[in-house]
Design an enzyme around this catalytic site. Structure first.
Site, PDB file in Angstrom:
ATOM      1  N   TYR A 191       7.237   4.395 -12.903  1.00  0.00           N
ATOM      2  CA  TYR A 191       8.165   3.625 -12.075  1.00  0.00           C
ATOM      3  C   TYR A 191       8.162   2.175 -12.548  1.00  0.00           C
ATOM      4  O   TYR A 191       7.250   1.705 -13.224  1.00  0.00           O
ATOM      5  CB  TYR A 191       7.778   3.699 -10.596  1.00  0.00           C
ATOM      6  N   ASN A 480      -0.434   7.914 -10.942  1.00  0.00           N
ATOM      7  CA  ASN A 480      -0.645   6.922 -11.996  1.00  0.00           C
ATOM      8  C   ASN A 480      -1.478   5.724 -11.539  1.00  0.00           C
ATOM      9  O   ASN A 480      -1.825   4.875 -12.359  1.00  0.00           O
ATOM     10  CB  ASN A 480       0.688   6.455 -12.572  1.00  0.00           C
ATOM     11  N   TYR A 481      -1.790   5.648 -10.239  1.00  0.00           N
ATOM     12  CA  TYR A 481      -2.807   4.703  -9.777  1.00  0.00           C
ATOM     13  C   TYR A 481      -4.098   5.500  -9.568  1.00  0.00           C
ATOM     14  O   TYR A 481      -4.663   5.554  -8.488  1.00  0.00           O
ATOM     15  CB  TYR A 481      -2.398   4.050  -8.457  1.00  0.00           C
ATOM     16  N   ARG A 482      -4.547   6.119 -10.603  1.00  0.00           N
ATOM     17  CA  ARG A 482      -5.671   7.061 -10.554  1.00  0.00           C
ATOM     18  C   ARG A 482      -6.838   6.501  -9.745  1.00  0.00           C
ATOM     19  O   ARG A 482      -7.273   5.370  -9.962  1.00  0.00           O
ATOM     20  CB  ARG A 482      -6.135   7.367 -11.970  1.00  0.00           C
TER      21      ARG A 482
END
Length: 548
Positions: A191, A480-482
Protein backbone atom coordinates in the site's frame (compact mmCIF):
# COMPACT_ATOMS: atom_id res chain seq x y z
CA UNK A 1 5.70 -24.42 -17.60
CA UNK A 2 9.38 -25.23 -17.03
CA UNK A 3 10.26 -28.42 -15.15
CA UNK A 4 13.55 -29.55 -13.65
CA UNK A 5 14.79 -33.03 -12.76
CA UNK A 6 14.69 -34.10 -9.07
CA UNK A 7 17.64 -36.51 -8.88
CA UNK A 8 20.21 -34.62 -6.81
CA UNK A 9 20.80 -36.01 -3.30
CA UNK A 10 22.93 -34.47 -0.58
CA UNK A 11 24.33 -37.43 1.37
CA UNK A 12 27.07 -35.33 2.92
CA UNK A 13 24.60 -32.72 4.09
CA UNK A 14 22.24 -35.26 5.59
CA UNK A 15 25.15 -36.41 7.76
CA UNK A 16 25.88 -32.81 8.66
CA UNK A 17 22.28 -32.10 9.64
CA UNK A 18 22.33 -34.48 12.58
CA UNK A 19 25.08 -32.44 14.25
CA UNK A 20 23.93 -29.92 16.89
CA UNK A 21 26.26 -27.31 15.42
CA UNK A 22 25.66 -25.97 11.94
CA UNK A 23 28.22 -23.22 11.60
CA UNK A 24 31.72 -24.54 12.31
CA UNK A 25 34.21 -24.06 9.44
CA UNK A 26 35.00 -27.77 9.09
CA UNK A 27 31.37 -28.47 8.19
CA UNK A 28 30.84 -25.71 5.65
CA UNK A 29 32.59 -27.07 2.61
CA UNK A 30 30.71 -30.38 2.29
CA UNK A 31 27.39 -28.53 2.16
CA UNK A 32 28.77 -25.92 -0.22
CA UNK A 33 30.24 -28.56 -2.54
CA UNK A 34 27.05 -30.63 -2.49
CA UNK A 35 24.83 -27.64 -3.18
CA UNK A 36 27.10 -26.34 -5.96
CA UNK A 37 27.12 -29.77 -7.57
CA UNK A 38 23.35 -29.95 -7.38
CA UNK A 39 22.96 -26.47 -8.90
CA UNK A 40 25.30 -27.44 -11.73
CA UNK A 41 23.27 -30.55 -12.42
CA UNK A 42 19.93 -28.72 -12.44
CA UNK A 43 20.75 -25.65 -14.48
CA UNK A 44 22.22 -25.18 -17.93
CA UNK A 45 23.18 -21.61 -17.05
CA UNK A 46 26.45 -20.30 -18.46
CA UNK A 47 26.96 -18.41 -15.18
CA UNK A 48 29.89 -19.45 -13.01
CA UNK A 49 27.65 -20.77 -10.25
CA UNK A 50 30.32 -20.38 -7.61
CA UNK A 51 29.88 -16.61 -8.11
CA UNK A 52 26.30 -16.71 -6.84
CA UNK A 53 26.73 -19.18 -3.97
CA UNK A 54 28.32 -17.98 -0.75
CA UNK A 55 29.53 -20.09 2.17
CA UNK A 56 30.45 -18.50 5.53
CA UNK A 57 34.12 -19.03 4.62
CA UNK A 58 33.72 -16.72 1.60
CA UNK A 59 35.16 -13.22 2.33
CA UNK A 60 32.02 -11.70 0.74
CA UNK A 61 29.56 -13.75 2.82
CA UNK A 62 29.20 -11.22 5.62
CA UNK A 63 28.73 -8.31 3.19
CA UNK A 64 26.07 -10.15 1.18
CA UNK A 65 24.26 -11.11 4.37
CA UNK A 66 24.36 -7.66 5.96
CA UNK A 67 23.62 -5.55 2.87
CA UNK A 68 19.89 -6.19 3.11
CA UNK A 69 19.43 -6.53 6.84
CA UNK A 70 17.12 -3.59 7.52
CA UNK A 71 16.53 -4.13 11.25
CA UNK A 72 19.71 -3.99 13.33
CA UNK A 73 18.04 -6.08 16.04
CA UNK A 74 18.79 -9.06 13.79
CA UNK A 75 22.38 -8.16 12.96
CA UNK A 76 24.13 -9.30 16.12
CA UNK A 77 26.73 -11.96 16.85
CA UNK A 78 24.04 -14.15 18.43
CA UNK A 79 21.61 -13.89 15.50
CA UNK A 80 21.45 -17.29 13.69
CA UNK A 81 23.34 -17.14 10.40
CA UNK A 82 22.53 -19.03 7.21
CA UNK A 83 24.56 -22.04 6.12
CA UNK A 84 24.66 -20.65 2.58
CA UNK A 85 23.41 -17.66 0.62
CA UNK A 86 22.42 -18.03 -3.01
CA UNK A 87 21.91 -14.93 -5.17
CA UNK A 88 20.22 -16.13 -8.37
CA UNK A 89 20.68 -14.29 -11.66
CA UNK A 90 18.07 -16.19 -13.67
CA UNK A 91 14.78 -18.00 -13.16
CA UNK A 92 16.58 -21.32 -13.69
CA UNK A 93 18.84 -20.54 -10.73
CA UNK A 94 15.75 -20.10 -8.56
CA UNK A 95 14.27 -23.37 -9.81
CA UNK A 96 17.49 -25.27 -9.18
CA UNK A 97 17.94 -23.76 -5.72
CA UNK A 98 14.44 -24.85 -4.68
CA UNK A 99 15.05 -28.40 -5.87
CA UNK A 100 18.45 -28.59 -4.22
CA UNK A 101 17.21 -27.23 -0.90
CA UNK A 102 14.29 -29.64 -1.00
CA UNK A 103 16.56 -32.59 -1.77
CA UNK A 104 18.73 -31.67 1.20
CA UNK A 105 15.69 -31.10 3.42
CA UNK A 106 17.13 -27.73 4.36
CA UNK A 107 14.94 -24.76 5.27
CA UNK A 108 15.05 -21.89 2.74
CA UNK A 109 14.33 -18.24 3.48
CA UNK A 110 13.55 -15.84 0.63
CA UNK A 111 14.66 -12.20 0.79
CA UNK A 112 13.83 -9.50 -1.76
CA UNK A 113 14.47 -6.22 0.05
CA UNK A 114 15.05 -7.26 3.65
CA UNK A 115 12.42 -4.94 5.16
CA UNK A 116 10.62 -7.72 6.99
CA UNK A 117 10.24 -6.03 10.38
CA UNK A 118 11.00 -9.20 12.34
CA UNK A 119 13.89 -10.42 10.17
CA UNK A 120 11.87 -13.44 9.08
CA UNK A 121 13.39 -13.38 5.59
CA UNK A 122 16.96 -13.75 6.84
CA UNK A 123 16.88 -15.44 10.24
CA UNK A 124 15.61 -18.78 11.49
CA UNK A 125 15.73 -20.82 14.71
CA UNK A 126 16.60 -23.92 12.65
CA UNK A 127 19.41 -24.51 10.09
CA UNK A 128 18.63 -22.58 6.92
CA UNK A 129 19.88 -20.99 3.73
CA UNK A 130 18.91 -17.63 2.21
CA UNK A 131 17.83 -17.11 -1.36
CA UNK A 132 18.49 -13.40 -1.87
CA UNK A 133 16.69 -12.04 -4.93
CA UNK A 134 18.52 -8.71 -5.24
CA UNK A 135 20.10 -9.63 -8.61
CA UNK A 136 16.70 -10.34 -10.16
CA UNK A 137 15.79 -6.69 -10.65
CA UNK A 138 14.85 -6.28 -14.32
CA UNK A 139 11.98 -3.88 -15.03
CA UNK A 140 10.34 -3.74 -18.45
CA UNK A 141 7.81 -0.96 -19.08
CA UNK A 142 5.28 -1.44 -21.88
CA UNK A 143 3.71 1.98 -22.23
CA UNK A 144 1.50 0.97 -25.16
CA UNK A 145 -0.36 -1.50 -22.94
CA UNK A 146 0.25 0.55 -19.77
CA UNK A 147 1.87 -2.36 -17.95
CA UNK A 148 5.27 -3.20 -16.50
CA UNK A 149 6.99 -6.48 -15.67
CA UNK A 150 9.08 -6.11 -12.53
CA UNK A 151 11.24 -8.80 -10.97
CA UNK A 152 11.01 -9.54 -7.27
CA UNK A 153 14.42 -8.17 -6.34
CA UNK A 154 13.83 -4.71 -7.80
CA UNK A 155 13.17 -1.91 -5.32
CA UNK A 156 10.22 0.45 -5.40
CA UNK A 157 12.60 3.31 -6.11
CA UNK A 158 13.90 1.50 -9.18
CA UNK A 159 10.35 0.75 -10.32
CA UNK A 160 9.24 4.37 -9.98
CA UNK A 161 12.33 5.57 -11.81
CA UNK A 162 11.84 3.19 -14.76
CA UNK A 163 8.20 4.23 -15.08
CA UNK A 164 9.24 7.90 -15.03
CA UNK A 165 11.87 7.21 -17.71
CA UNK A 166 9.08 6.12 -20.02
CA UNK A 167 6.24 8.43 -19.02
CA UNK A 168 5.71 11.57 -16.98
CA UNK A 169 1.98 10.86 -16.49
CA UNK A 170 2.04 7.26 -15.28
CA UNK A 171 2.83 5.75 -11.91
CA UNK A 172 2.09 2.80 -9.68
CA UNK A 173 0.34 2.69 -6.28
CA UNK A 174 2.90 1.26 -3.86
CA UNK A 175 4.94 2.22 -0.82
CA UNK A 176 6.78 5.43 0.05
CA UNK A 177 9.82 3.56 1.40
CA UNK A 178 11.94 3.33 -1.73
CA UNK A 179 14.24 0.45 -0.75
CA UNK A 180 11.40 -2.02 -0.31
CA UNK A 181 11.84 -5.13 -2.45
CA UNK A 182 8.97 -5.62 -4.89
CA UNK A 183 8.59 -9.34 -4.11
CA UNK A 184 7.80 -8.95 -0.43
CA UNK A 185 5.99 -5.64 -0.69
CA UNK A 186 3.45 -6.73 -3.30
CA UNK A 187 2.98 -10.30 -2.08
CA UNK A 188 1.97 -8.95 1.35
CA UNK A 189 -0.55 -6.49 -0.09
CA UNK A 190 1.48 -3.39 -0.83
CA UNK A 191 0.00 0.00 0.00
CA UNK A 192 1.02 3.60 -0.40
CA UNK A 193 -0.24 7.15 -0.67
CA UNK A 194 -2.48 6.48 -3.69
CA UNK A 195 -4.47 3.64 -2.12
CA UNK A 196 -7.64 5.74 -1.74
CA UNK A 197 -7.65 6.40 -5.50
CA UNK A 198 -6.16 3.20 -6.92
CA UNK A 199 -6.25 0.65 -4.09
CA UNK A 200 -3.39 -1.59 -3.06
CA UNK A 201 -0.48 -2.72 -5.20
CA UNK A 202 -2.08 -6.18 -5.43
CA UNK A 203 -5.26 -4.66 -6.83
CA UNK A 204 -3.19 -3.63 -9.84
CA UNK A 205 -1.35 -6.92 -10.51
CA UNK A 206 -2.41 -8.76 -13.66
CA UNK A 207 0.13 -11.60 -13.84
CA UNK A 208 2.99 -13.16 -11.91
CA UNK A 209 5.74 -15.74 -12.09
CA UNK A 210 6.39 -18.12 -9.21
CA UNK A 211 8.63 -21.15 -8.73
CA UNK A 212 6.66 -23.82 -6.88
CA UNK A 213 7.86 -26.62 -4.63
CA UNK A 214 8.39 -28.92 -7.63
CA UNK A 215 10.69 -26.42 -9.32
CA UNK A 216 8.09 -25.42 -11.92
CA UNK A 217 8.14 -21.84 -13.21
CA UNK A 218 4.47 -20.88 -13.36
CA UNK A 219 2.56 -17.87 -14.62
CA UNK A 220 -1.05 -16.90 -13.97
CA UNK A 221 -2.40 -19.31 -16.55
CA UNK A 222 -0.36 -22.32 -15.42
CA UNK A 223 -0.61 -21.70 -11.66
CA UNK A 224 -4.38 -21.22 -11.75
CA UNK A 225 -6.55 -18.51 -10.25
CA UNK A 226 -6.47 -19.86 -6.68
CA UNK A 227 -2.71 -19.59 -6.33
CA UNK A 228 -2.68 -16.30 -8.24
CA UNK A 229 -5.22 -14.99 -5.71
CA UNK A 230 -3.14 -16.23 -2.77
CA UNK A 231 0.14 -14.54 -3.75
CA UNK A 232 -1.54 -11.15 -4.03
CA UNK A 233 -1.66 -10.38 -0.34
CA UNK A 234 -1.21 -13.78 1.31
CA UNK A 235 2.58 -13.56 1.41
CA UNK A 236 4.45 -15.25 -1.43
CA UNK A 237 6.87 -17.06 0.90
CA UNK A 238 4.16 -19.52 1.98
CA UNK A 239 3.59 -20.81 -1.55
CA UNK A 240 6.86 -20.62 -3.48
CA UNK A 241 9.38 -18.08 -4.73
CA UNK A 242 7.93 -15.01 -6.44
CA UNK A 243 10.09 -14.22 -9.47
CA UNK A 244 8.15 -11.32 -10.98
CA UNK A 245 4.88 -9.43 -11.11
CA UNK A 246 3.19 -7.85 -14.12
CA UNK A 247 1.52 -4.67 -12.94
CA UNK A 248 -1.00 -2.26 -14.43
CA UNK A 249 0.24 1.32 -14.52
CA UNK A 250 -2.11 4.11 -13.44
CA UNK A 251 -2.74 7.52 -15.00
CA UNK A 252 -1.57 10.57 -13.09
CA UNK A 253 -1.95 14.33 -13.59
CA UNK A 254 1.08 16.36 -14.60
CA UNK A 255 0.86 18.26 -11.32
CA UNK A 256 0.26 16.85 -7.84
CA UNK A 257 0.35 18.61 -4.47
CA UNK A 258 1.99 17.71 -1.17
CA UNK A 259 2.01 19.33 2.25
CA UNK A 260 2.97 18.81 5.89
CA UNK A 261 1.12 20.66 8.68
CA UNK A 262 2.11 20.15 12.32
CA UNK A 263 0.25 20.99 15.52
CA UNK A 264 0.92 20.16 19.18
CA UNK A 265 -1.53 19.68 22.03
CA UNK A 266 -1.01 23.35 22.91
CA UNK A 267 -2.21 24.17 19.36
CA UNK A 268 -5.45 22.20 19.65
CA UNK A 269 -4.07 18.96 18.17
CA UNK A 270 -6.71 16.80 19.88
CA UNK A 271 -9.60 18.53 18.12
CA UNK A 272 -7.59 18.29 14.91
CA UNK A 273 -7.39 14.50 15.28
CA UNK A 274 -11.11 14.28 16.03
CA UNK A 275 -11.84 16.10 12.78
CA UNK A 276 -9.19 14.17 10.85
CA UNK A 277 -10.99 10.93 11.70
CA UNK A 278 -14.17 12.32 10.14
CA UNK A 279 -12.52 13.72 7.01
CA UNK A 280 -9.49 11.63 6.03
CA UNK A 281 -11.42 8.39 5.23
CA UNK A 282 -14.32 10.18 3.49
CA UNK A 283 -12.79 13.05 1.52
CA UNK A 284 -11.99 13.14 -2.21
CA UNK A 285 -10.35 9.82 -3.13
CA UNK A 286 -7.48 11.69 -4.79
CA UNK A 287 -6.38 12.91 -1.34
CA UNK A 288 -4.34 10.84 1.10
CA UNK A 289 -3.65 12.47 4.48
CA UNK A 290 -1.40 10.40 6.72
CA UNK A 291 -1.20 11.49 10.35
CA UNK A 292 1.90 11.02 12.51
CA UNK A 293 1.48 11.26 16.28
CA UNK A 294 4.63 11.55 18.38
CA UNK A 295 5.69 12.53 21.91
CA UNK A 296 8.10 15.50 21.67
CA UNK A 297 9.63 18.13 23.91
CA UNK A 298 7.27 21.03 24.48
CA UNK A 299 8.34 24.45 23.22
CA UNK A 300 5.68 26.09 25.36
CA UNK A 301 6.47 24.60 28.77
CA UNK A 302 10.18 23.91 28.91
CA UNK A 303 11.22 20.55 30.33
CA UNK A 304 7.88 18.85 29.64
CA UNK A 305 6.68 16.44 26.97
CA UNK A 306 3.75 17.11 24.66
CA UNK A 307 2.27 15.31 21.65
CA UNK A 308 2.78 16.57 18.12
CA UNK A 309 0.51 15.64 15.23
CA UNK A 310 1.73 15.94 11.65
CA UNK A 311 -0.59 15.69 8.65
CA UNK A 312 1.44 14.59 5.64
CA UNK A 313 -0.51 14.52 2.39
CA UNK A 314 -0.54 13.78 -1.33
CA UNK A 315 -3.29 15.19 -3.57
CA UNK A 316 -3.55 14.12 -7.20
CA UNK A 317 -4.34 17.63 -8.40
CA UNK A 318 -3.46 21.29 -7.92
CA UNK A 319 -3.05 23.34 -4.74
CA UNK A 320 -5.96 25.70 -5.32
CA UNK A 321 -8.45 22.85 -5.56
CA UNK A 322 -6.94 21.14 -2.53
CA UNK A 323 -7.09 24.26 -0.35
CA UNK A 324 -10.71 24.78 -1.38
CA UNK A 325 -11.67 21.20 -0.49
CA UNK A 326 -10.04 21.29 2.93
CA UNK A 327 -11.31 24.77 3.82
CA UNK A 328 -14.82 23.25 3.74
CA UNK A 329 -14.12 19.76 5.06
CA UNK A 330 -11.17 20.19 7.42
CA UNK A 331 -11.18 23.79 8.69
CA UNK A 332 -9.19 22.96 11.84
CA UNK A 333 -6.21 22.09 9.68
CA UNK A 334 -6.05 25.70 8.48
CA UNK A 335 -4.35 24.73 5.22
CA UNK A 336 -3.11 27.66 3.13
CA UNK A 337 -1.65 27.64 -0.33
CA UNK A 338 1.75 28.59 1.06
CA UNK A 339 1.73 25.29 2.99
CA UNK A 340 1.49 23.39 -0.31
CA UNK A 341 4.08 22.36 -2.88
CA UNK A 342 2.99 21.66 -6.45
CA UNK A 343 5.29 19.29 -8.28
CA UNK A 344 5.44 16.28 -10.62
CA UNK A 345 4.53 12.84 -9.33
CA UNK A 346 8.16 11.64 -9.48
CA UNK A 347 9.23 14.67 -7.41
CA UNK A 348 6.45 13.86 -4.92
CA UNK A 349 8.04 10.43 -4.52
CA UNK A 350 11.30 12.13 -3.56
CA UNK A 351 9.43 14.51 -1.22
CA UNK A 352 7.76 11.62 0.60
CA UNK A 353 11.12 9.91 0.98
CA UNK A 354 12.33 12.77 3.18
CA UNK A 355 10.18 15.91 2.96
CA UNK A 356 12.18 17.88 5.52
CA UNK A 357 15.33 17.62 3.39
CA UNK A 358 13.61 17.85 0.01
CA UNK A 359 14.94 20.46 -2.40
CA UNK A 360 13.49 21.43 -5.77
CA UNK A 361 15.58 20.06 -8.61
CA UNK A 362 16.62 16.86 -6.86
CA UNK A 363 17.58 14.21 -9.39
CA UNK A 364 15.22 11.25 -9.88
CA UNK A 365 18.35 9.10 -10.19
CA UNK A 366 18.54 9.14 -6.38
CA UNK A 367 15.64 6.66 -6.52
CA UNK A 368 18.17 4.07 -7.71
CA UNK A 369 20.13 4.24 -4.44
CA UNK A 370 19.60 0.93 -2.62
CA UNK A 371 21.12 2.30 0.59
CA UNK A 372 22.61 -1.10 1.39
CA UNK A 373 24.02 -2.03 4.77
CA UNK A 374 21.95 0.61 6.53
CA UNK A 375 19.80 -0.47 9.43
CA UNK A 376 18.49 0.95 12.68
CA UNK A 377 16.96 -0.76 15.69
CA UNK A 378 13.18 -0.81 15.42
CA UNK A 379 9.90 -2.42 16.40
CA UNK A 380 6.55 -2.12 14.61
CA UNK A 381 3.01 -3.30 15.36
CA UNK A 382 -0.36 -2.66 13.70
CA UNK A 383 -4.07 -2.20 14.34
CA UNK A 384 -7.25 -1.24 12.50
CA UNK A 385 -9.80 1.33 13.65
CA UNK A 386 -13.44 0.79 12.67
CA UNK A 387 -15.07 3.44 14.88
CA UNK A 388 -13.64 6.91 15.45
CA UNK A 389 -11.74 7.23 18.73
CA UNK A 390 -13.62 9.75 20.91
CA UNK A 391 -11.99 12.88 22.21
CA UNK A 392 -11.67 11.60 25.78
CA UNK A 393 -10.09 8.40 24.44
CA UNK A 394 -7.54 10.41 22.48
CA UNK A 395 -6.64 12.40 25.59
CA UNK A 396 -6.01 9.19 27.51
CA UNK A 397 -3.86 7.86 24.64
CA UNK A 398 -1.78 11.07 24.61
CA UNK A 399 -1.28 10.75 28.36
CA UNK A 400 -0.06 7.16 27.92
CA UNK A 401 2.28 8.11 25.06
CA UNK A 402 3.82 10.88 27.17
CA UNK A 403 4.23 8.46 30.07
CA UNK A 404 5.98 5.88 27.87
CA UNK A 405 8.12 8.50 26.18
CA UNK A 406 9.13 7.34 22.70
CA UNK A 407 6.69 5.17 20.75
CA UNK A 408 4.74 6.97 18.01
CA UNK A 409 1.64 6.23 15.96
CA UNK A 410 1.04 6.48 12.22
CA UNK A 411 -2.60 6.74 11.07
CA UNK A 412 -3.18 5.72 7.43
CA UNK A 413 -6.71 6.58 6.20
CA UNK A 414 -8.80 4.20 4.11
CA UNK A 415 -12.07 4.86 2.27
CA UNK A 416 -12.27 5.61 -1.44
CA UNK A 417 -11.21 2.64 -3.56
CA UNK A 418 -10.46 0.62 -0.41
CA UNK A 419 -14.12 0.76 0.64
CA UNK A 420 -15.30 -0.23 -2.85
CA UNK A 421 -13.17 -3.38 -3.19
CA UNK A 422 -14.66 -6.62 -1.77
CA UNK A 423 -12.81 -7.97 1.27
CA UNK A 424 -12.23 -11.30 -0.49
CA UNK A 425 -10.99 -9.86 -3.80
CA UNK A 426 -7.47 -10.59 -2.54
CA UNK A 427 -6.24 -12.20 0.71
CA UNK A 428 -5.92 -8.68 2.19
CA UNK A 429 -9.31 -8.34 3.94
CA UNK A 430 -9.16 -4.91 5.60
CA UNK A 431 -11.38 -2.93 3.26
CA UNK A 432 -14.86 -1.47 3.84
CA UNK A 433 -15.61 -0.67 7.47
CA UNK A 434 -12.06 0.35 8.37
CA UNK A 435 -11.50 4.06 8.92
CA UNK A 436 -7.75 3.83 9.20
CA UNK A 437 -4.80 1.58 9.98
CA UNK A 438 -2.43 2.26 12.86
CA UNK A 439 1.28 1.56 12.81
CA UNK A 440 3.05 1.58 16.18
CA UNK A 441 6.56 2.81 15.54
CA UNK A 442 9.64 3.00 17.73
CA UNK A 443 13.32 3.36 16.78
CA UNK A 444 16.45 3.47 18.90
CA UNK A 445 20.27 3.53 18.60
CA UNK A 446 21.49 1.66 21.68
CA UNK A 447 22.61 -1.85 20.58
CA UNK A 448 22.26 -3.40 24.04
CA UNK A 449 19.81 -6.19 24.81
CA UNK A 450 18.43 -4.09 27.67
CA UNK A 451 17.53 -1.28 25.25
CA UNK A 452 15.79 -3.70 22.90
CA UNK A 453 13.80 -5.11 25.81
CA UNK A 454 12.86 -1.65 27.02
CA UNK A 455 11.75 -0.22 23.69
CA UNK A 456 9.92 -3.29 22.41
CA UNK A 457 8.10 -3.40 25.75
CA UNK A 458 7.09 0.23 25.28
CA UNK A 459 5.48 -0.62 21.93
CA UNK A 460 3.69 -3.60 23.50
CA UNK A 461 2.38 -1.49 26.37
CA UNK A 462 0.87 1.13 24.07
CA UNK A 463 -0.57 -1.63 21.88
CA UNK A 464 -2.22 -3.17 24.94
CA UNK A 465 -3.52 0.22 26.07
CA UNK A 466 -5.18 0.76 22.66
CA UNK A 467 -7.33 -2.39 22.94
CA UNK A 468 -10.66 -0.59 23.58
CA UNK A 469 -10.29 1.59 20.47
CA UNK A 470 -9.39 -0.90 17.74
CA UNK A 471 -10.96 -3.82 15.84
CA UNK A 472 -12.16 -6.87 17.75
CA UNK A 473 -12.93 -10.53 17.01
CA UNK A 474 -10.40 -10.62 15.51
CA UNK A 475 -8.11 -7.79 16.50
CA UNK A 476 -6.75 -7.41 12.98
CA UNK A 477 -3.18 -6.84 11.84
CA UNK A 478 -1.34 -6.08 8.58
CA UNK A 479 0.93 -8.81 7.23
CA UNK A 480 3.56 -6.40 5.90
CA UNK A 481 3.88 -4.88 9.38
CA UNK A 482 5.17 -8.26 10.52
CA UNK A 483 4.74 -8.74 14.27
CA UNK A 484 5.73 -12.01 15.93
CA UNK A 485 4.05 -10.93 19.17
CA UNK A 486 0.66 -11.96 17.76
CA UNK A 487 1.67 -15.60 17.28
CA UNK A 488 4.33 -17.88 15.81
CA UNK A 489 4.34 -21.37 14.37
CA UNK A 490 6.59 -24.09 15.74
CA UNK A 491 5.44 -26.58 13.03
CA UNK A 492 4.67 -29.36 15.46
CA UNK A 493 1.47 -31.34 15.87
CA UNK A 494 -0.51 -28.16 16.54
CA UNK A 495 0.85 -26.23 13.55
CA UNK A 496 -2.60 -25.55 12.10
CA UNK A 497 -3.94 -24.25 15.39
CA UNK A 498 -0.88 -22.05 15.85
CA UNK A 499 -1.31 -20.76 12.31
CA UNK A 500 -4.92 -19.86 13.01
CA UNK A 501 -3.89 -17.55 15.86
CA UNK A 502 -1.96 -15.10 13.67
CA UNK A 503 -3.57 -16.09 10.36
CA UNK A 504 -7.05 -14.94 11.30
CA UNK A 505 -5.63 -11.62 12.54
CA UNK A 506 -3.82 -10.99 9.27
CA UNK A 507 -6.43 -12.40 6.88
CA UNK A 508 -9.75 -12.59 8.77
CA UNK A 509 -12.24 -14.75 6.81
CA UNK A 510 -9.74 -15.22 3.94
CA UNK A 511 -7.52 -17.42 6.11
CA UNK A 512 -9.42 -20.63 5.34
CA UNK A 513 -9.07 -20.16 1.58
CA UNK A 514 -5.34 -19.50 1.97
CA UNK A 515 -4.99 -22.75 3.92
CA UNK A 516 -6.82 -24.60 1.15
CA UNK A 517 -4.45 -23.20 -1.48
CA UNK A 518 -1.38 -23.89 0.65
CA UNK A 519 -2.45 -27.50 1.27
CA UNK A 520 -2.97 -28.03 -2.46
CA UNK A 521 0.30 -26.52 -3.73
CA UNK A 522 2.73 -27.30 -0.88
CA UNK A 523 1.23 -30.17 1.17
CA UNK A 524 4.53 -30.98 2.91
CA UNK A 525 4.95 -27.36 4.04
CA UNK A 526 8.39 -26.90 2.51
CA UNK A 527 7.91 -23.14 2.12
CA UNK A 528 7.42 -21.89 5.63
CA UNK A 529 8.38 -19.20 8.07
CA UNK A 530 7.43 -18.24 11.60
CA UNK A 531 4.10 -16.83 10.38
CA UNK A 532 3.46 -18.70 7.14
CA UNK A 533 0.15 -20.19 6.07
CA UNK A 534 -0.17 -23.68 7.62
CA UNK A 535 -1.38 -26.77 5.80
CA UNK A 536 -4.66 -28.34 6.79
CA UNK A 537 -4.13 -31.29 9.17
CA UNK A 538 -4.78 -34.75 7.71
CA UNK A 539 -7.82 -36.31 9.31
CA UNK A 540 -7.56 -39.80 10.76
CA UNK A 541 -10.14 -41.13 8.32
CA UNK A 542 -8.09 -40.01 5.36
CA UNK A 543 -5.04 -41.78 6.78
CA UNK A 544 -7.00 -45.03 7.18
CA UNK A 545 -8.30 -44.76 3.63
CA UNK A 546 -4.74 -44.34 2.39
CA UNK A 547 -3.60 -47.41 4.31
CA UNK A 548 -6.49 -49.49 2.97
Amino acid sequence: MVKLDMSCLFVSFLLLLVSPSFSTPSRKLPLYDSFLGCLTQHTKSSTQLSNILFAPTNPSFQTVLQNYIRNARFNTSSTPKPLLIITPLTESHVQAAVLCAKSANIHIKIRSGGHDYEGVSYTSPTPFIIMDMFNLRTITVDLKNEVALVQAGATLGELYYRIWENSKVHGFPAGVCLTLGVGGHISGGGYGNMLRKYGLSVDNVIDAQIVDVKGNLLNRETMGEDLFWAIRGGGGGSFGVIVSYTIKLVDLPQTVTVFRVEKTLEQNATDLVVQWQQVAPTTDERLFMRMLVQPVSSKVVKGTITVRTSVVALFLGGANELVSILAKQFPLLGLKKENCIELSWIDSVLWWKDDKNFKAGMKPETLLDRDVNSAGFLKRKSDYVEKAIPRDGLELIWKKMIELGKVGLVFNPYGGKMAETPSDATPFPHRKGNLFKIQYSINWDDPSAAAAQNFTSEAKMLYSYMTPYVSKNPRSAFLNYRDLDIGVNSFGNTSFQEGQVYGIKYFNHNFERLVKVKTAVDPDNFFRNEQSIPVRPIKQGRILNKLN
